[in-house]
Design a protein around this motif. Structure first.
Motif, mmCIF file in Angstrom:
data_model
loop_
_atom_site.group_PDB
_atom_site.id
_atom_site.type_symbol
_atom_site.label_atom_id
_atom_site.label_comp_id
_atom_site.label_asym_id
_atom_site.label_seq_id
_atom_site.Cartn_x
_atom_site.Cartn_y
_atom_site.Cartn_z
ATOM 1 N N TYR A 176 9.677 -53.438 16.790
ATOM 2 C CA TYR A 176 10.329 -54.131 15.674
ATOM 3 C C TYR A 176 9.724 -53.685 14.342
ATOM 4 O O TYR A 176 10.445 -53.381 13.373
ATOM 5 N N ALA A 177 8.382 -53.628 14.287
ATOM 6 C CA ALA A 177 7.719 -53.221 13.050
ATOM 7 C C ALA A 177 8.065 -51.782 12.682
ATOM 8 O O ALA A 177 8.307 -51.466 11.504
ATOM 9 N N ILE A 178 8.081 -50.902 13.677
ATOM 10 C CA ILE A 178 8.414 -49.493 13.417
ATOM 11 C C ILE A 178 9.840 -49.373 12.877
ATOM 12 O O ILE A 178 10.121 -48.572 11.978
ATOM 13 N N GLU A 179 10.742 -50.174 13.415
ATOM 14 C CA GLU A 179 12.132 -50.147 12.943
ATOM 15 C C GLU A 179 12.259 -50.635 11.508
ATOM 16 O O GLU A 179 13.118 -50.172 10.748
ATOM 17 N N LYS A 180 11.393 -51.566 11.113
ATOM 18 C CA LYS A 180 11.585 -52.265 9.846
ATOM 19 C C LYS A 180 10.803 -51.693 8.674
ATOM 20 O O LYS A 180 11.290 -51.716 7.532
ATOM 21 N N HIS A 181 9.569 -51.211 8.910
ATOM 22 C CA HIS A 181 8.724 -50.884 7.762
ATOM 23 C C HIS A 181 8.900 -49.431 7.338
ATOM 24 O O HIS A 181 8.811 -48.516 8.171
ATOM 25 N N PRO A 182 9.121 -49.178 6.054
ATOM 26 C CA PRO A 182 9.345 -47.794 5.591
ATOM 27 C C PRO A 182 8.195 -46.852 5.932
ATOM 28 O O PRO A 182 8.438 -45.670 6.208
ATOM 29 N N SER A 183 6.959 -47.342 5.917
ATOM 30 C CA SER A 183 5.826 -46.460 6.183
ATOM 31 C C SER A 183 5.786 -45.980 7.626
ATOM 32 O O SER A 183 5.066 -45.027 7.947
ATOM 33 N N LEU A 184 6.547 -46.628 8.495
ATOM 34 C CA LEU A 184 6.570 -46.273 9.912
ATOM 35 C C LEU A 184 7.803 -45.450 10.291
ATOM 36 O O LEU A 184 8.040 -45.192 11.466
ATOM 37 N N GLU A 185 8.568 -45.038 9.281
ATOM 38 C CA GLU A 185 9.816 -44.312 9.553
ATOM 39 C C GLU A 185 9.572 -43.050 10.379
ATOM 40 O O GLU A 185 10.356 -42.713 11.279
ATOM 41 N N SER A 186 8.492 -42.338 10.101
ATOM 42 C CA SER A 186 8.240 -41.086 10.819
ATOM 43 C C SER A 186 7.860 -41.301 12.281
ATOM 44 O O SER A 186 7.760 -40.334 13.046
ATOM 45 N N TYR A 187 7.679 -42.557 12.676
ATOM 46 C CA TYR A 187 7.339 -42.855 14.077
ATOM 47 C C TYR A 187 8.527 -43.444 14.838
ATOM 48 O O TYR A 187 8.402 -43.815 16.004
ATOM 49 N N ARG A 188 9.695 -43.496 14.196
ATOM 50 C CA ARG A 188 10.854 -44.097 14.866
ATOM 51 C C ARG A 188 11.352 -43.248 16.025
ATOM 52 O O ARG A 188 11.989 -43.772 16.937
ATOM 53 N N ASP A 189 11.008 -41.950 16.010
ATOM 54 C CA ASP A 189 11.395 -41.135 17.156
ATOM 55 C C ASP A 189 10.611 -41.512 18.416
ATOM 56 O O ASP A 189 10.968 -41.124 19.530
ATOM 57 N N MET A 190 9.536 -42.293 18.249
ATOM 58 C CA MET A 190 8.770 -42.772 19.399
ATOM 59 C C MET A 190 9.423 -43.959 20.099
ATOM 60 O O MET A 190 9.064 -44.284 21.233
ATOM 61 N N ILE A 191 10.352 -44.617 19.436
ATOM 62 C CA ILE A 191 10.878 -45.877 19.963
ATOM 63 C C ILE A 191 11.492 -45.719 21.353
ATOM 64 O O ILE A 191 11.174 -46.521 22.262
ATOM 65 N N PRO A 192 12.355 -44.731 21.615
ATOM 66 C CA PRO A 192 12.891 -44.610 22.983
ATOM 67 C C PRO A 192 11.789 -44.435 24.031
ATOM 68 O O PRO A 192 11.896 -44.978 25.139
ATOM 69 N N ARG A 193 10.749 -43.704 23.654
ATOM 70 C CA ARG A 193 9.657 -43.490 24.604
ATOM 71 C C ARG A 193 8.865 -44.789 24.830
ATOM 72 O O ARG A 193 8.472 -45.093 25.963
ATOM 73 N N ILE A 194 8.637 -45.539 23.778
ATOM 74 C CA ILE A 194 7.931 -46.818 23.933
ATOM 75 C C ILE A 194 8.765 -47.777 24.772
ATOM 76 O O ILE A 194 8.236 -48.516 25.619
ATOM 77 N N GLN A 195 10.076 -47.773 24.564
ATOM 78 C CA GLN A 195 10.952 -48.634 25.370
ATOM 79 C C GLN A 195 10.911 -48.230 26.844
ATOM 80 O O GLN A 195 10.851 -49.094 27.732
ATOM 81 N N ALA A 196 10.906 -46.930 27.100
ATOM 82 C CA ALA A 196 10.800 -46.460 28.483
ATOM 83 C C ALA A 196 9.438 -46.832 29.073
ATOM 84 O O ALA A 196 9.328 -47.179 30.259
ATOM 85 N N PHE A 197 8.411 -46.752 28.259
ATOM 86 C CA PHE A 197 7.063 -47.147 28.669
ATOM 87 C C PHE A 197 7.030 -48.625 29.055
ATOM 88 O O PHE A 197 6.474 -49.005 30.097
ATOM 89 N N ALA A 198 7.655 -49.460 28.239
ATOM 90 C CA ALA A 198 7.700 -50.897 28.550
ATOM 91 C C ALA A 198 8.427 -51.153 29.869
ATOM 92 O O ALA A 198 8.003 -51.999 30.673
ATOM 93 N N SER A 199 9.500 -50.442 30.111
ATOM 94 C CA SER A 199 10.223 -50.588 31.383
ATOM 95 C C SER A 199 9.357 -50.129 32.553
ATOM 96 O O SER A 199 9.324 -50.771 33.617
ATOM 97 N N ALA A 200 8.637 -49.019 32.364
ATOM 98 C CA ALA A 200 7.780 -48.503 33.431
ATOM 99 C C ALA A 200 6.652 -49.475 33.740
ATOM 100 O O ALA A 200 6.260 -49.649 34.913
ATOM 101 N N ILE A 201 6.120 -50.118 32.715
ATOM 102 C CA ILE A 201 5.072 -51.118 32.932
ATOM 103 C C ILE A 201 5.594 -52.231 33.855
ATOM 104 O O ILE A 201 4.910 -52.662 34.786
ATOM 105 N N GLN A 202 6.801 -52.679 33.583
ATOM 106 C CA GLN A 202 7.355 -53.758 34.406
ATOM 107 C C GLN A 202 7.586 -53.298 35.841
ATOM 108 O O GLN A 202 7.444 -54.077 36.783
#
Length: 399
Positions: A231-257
């Protein structure tokens, strides 16, 4: 009183005296403000002449000094983590007094709201004897330091003797009973941060993992943390360059479960989580039992045992020279030796993450670090490295 609502209040002796009387306590004879470095509180010593019977929150009568007088410690909070910090501290301290022999101050009064005449949350506590260990550490003999480690080991063994059902979160009081409460952490975004770094457009609940009843497992807590970081990465301008990580983090969260059964193989314990020597009081003149109290439980919570000491604060004398770091390492090794000597080596095993848990925690820690520092404009020379560490750790989960 003219204080910024976020900051620690500056109260006069008259303000404090009127406030104390409003709590159905006798008028104090004097009040002094401590020049302490507490980030979340202003601290005052409130003195009462003899004889002054003071009843604690649990109904007992507070012991007096040798002359019959009483001194209490008033800790007045700034508006930084409203309600949950005070409620957690009181819930945890109540549980500690009811279930362990760990010495802590008695609670006299508290308010987790600002619905009082000083307009701030507060705790009013017993003043315990002694000095904080960090102030006298260099004067202590090896024998006294060793005895302190023995005492602290006993306290940790006690806490591990009360394992919790699968649960991650804080504690609170409800109708006088200790119940589950929201998690709390010193790394949480606070109210002043919302205005300073988020333009007032977000809330504590959106940025921090703080559901009212905590989490039912290590994995559930971790997945929610990741959700907040996304959520923070999606919202904060300073984190824009890390938004390409979001699909990977989401996949990571699914793998954890998907690996929840293995990842949730932990013991859950109530942990102080900040057991450095500035939070421990001692009396060196009592060499057999120098520790007189353990203070500052507001960020304590029930956690997976391997997360009991996240900042490696345990046994730190609050100095950062190479010699002091070496001393902390020496004390940590002594602690491990004492634990085994007491036949409690099992708790050392419980404090260790297995390899998959280690990979999960490494990834989460470094994603959190990126989200924490970029909006603040900090550590820009390190965030690229942290990204690499996080991505390498996520590879253990095939993402």
């Amino acid at each position: 009183m003219g204080t910024d609502s976020y900051l620690l209040p500056a109260l006069s002796a008259d303000n404090i005296s009127q406030f104390i009387v409003s709590l159905d306590l006798p008028a104090p004879t004097s009040v002094e403000r401590l020049n302490a470095t507490a980030a979340f509180h202003s601290i005052y010593l409130v003195h009462f002449a003899a004889p002054t019977p003071i009843h604690t929150l649990d109904g007992s009568v507070l012991p007096t000094d040798t002359d019959g007088s009483v001194t209490l410690v008033l800790r007045v909070s700034g508006h930084r983590l409203p309600t949950i910090k005070t409620r957690n501290e009181v819930g945890v301290m109540t549980w500690i007094r009811q279930n362990t022999s760990i010495p802590i101050p008695a609670i006299i009064r508290y308010d987790s709201t600002d619905d009082n005449i000083i307009r701030h949350e507060f705790t009013l506590l017993e003043k315990v004897p002694g000095k904080s260990i960090d102030q006298v550490y260099d004067t202590l003999s090896i024998e006294v330091r060793t005895k302190m480690v023995h005492q602290l080991t006993d306290y940790l063994i006690e806490l591990h003797a009360h394992p919790w059902e699968s649960y991650v979160g804080g504690l609170t009081l409800s109708d006088g009973e200790v119940t589950q409460g929201p998690p709390i952490d010193e790394n949480f975004w606070e109210v002043p941060d919302l205005e300073k770094y988020w333009a007032g457009s977000e809330s504590l609940e959106l940025l921090n993992p703080i559901p009212s009843q905590g989490f039912d497992s290590f994995v559930a807590f971790t997945v929610t943390c990741l959700d907040r970081y996304i959520y923070a990465i999606e919202k904060h301008p300073s984190l824009e360059s890390y938004r390409d990580m979001i699909p990977r983090i989401q996949a990571f969260a699914s793998a954890i479960q998907e690996h929840a059964e293995e990842l949730n193989q932990v013991v859950y314990v109530l942990a102080h989580r900040d057991l450095h020597f500035a939070n421990i009081m001692c009396d060196p003149d009592q060499p057999d039992s120098p520790i007189t109290a353990v203070l500052d439980w507001e960020f304590s919570s029930v956690v997976p045992a391997p997360r009991w000491n996240p900042p490696r604060a345990f046994l730190w004398n609050m100095k950062s020279t190479p010699e002091d770091k070496e001393e902390q390492t020496r004390m940590e090794k002594l602690f491990e030796s004492v634990v085994r000597e007491k036949g409690a080596g099992k708790i050392l095993d419980e404090m260790e993450l297995n390899p998959l848990q280690e990979s999960m925690q490494t990834a989460v820690n470094h994603i959190r670090a990126i989200v924490e520092v970029c909006p603040r404009g900090q550590a820009q020379d390190r965030v690229a490295h942290w990204r690499g560490v996080a991505e390498s750790a996520m590879e253990s989960f095939g993402v």
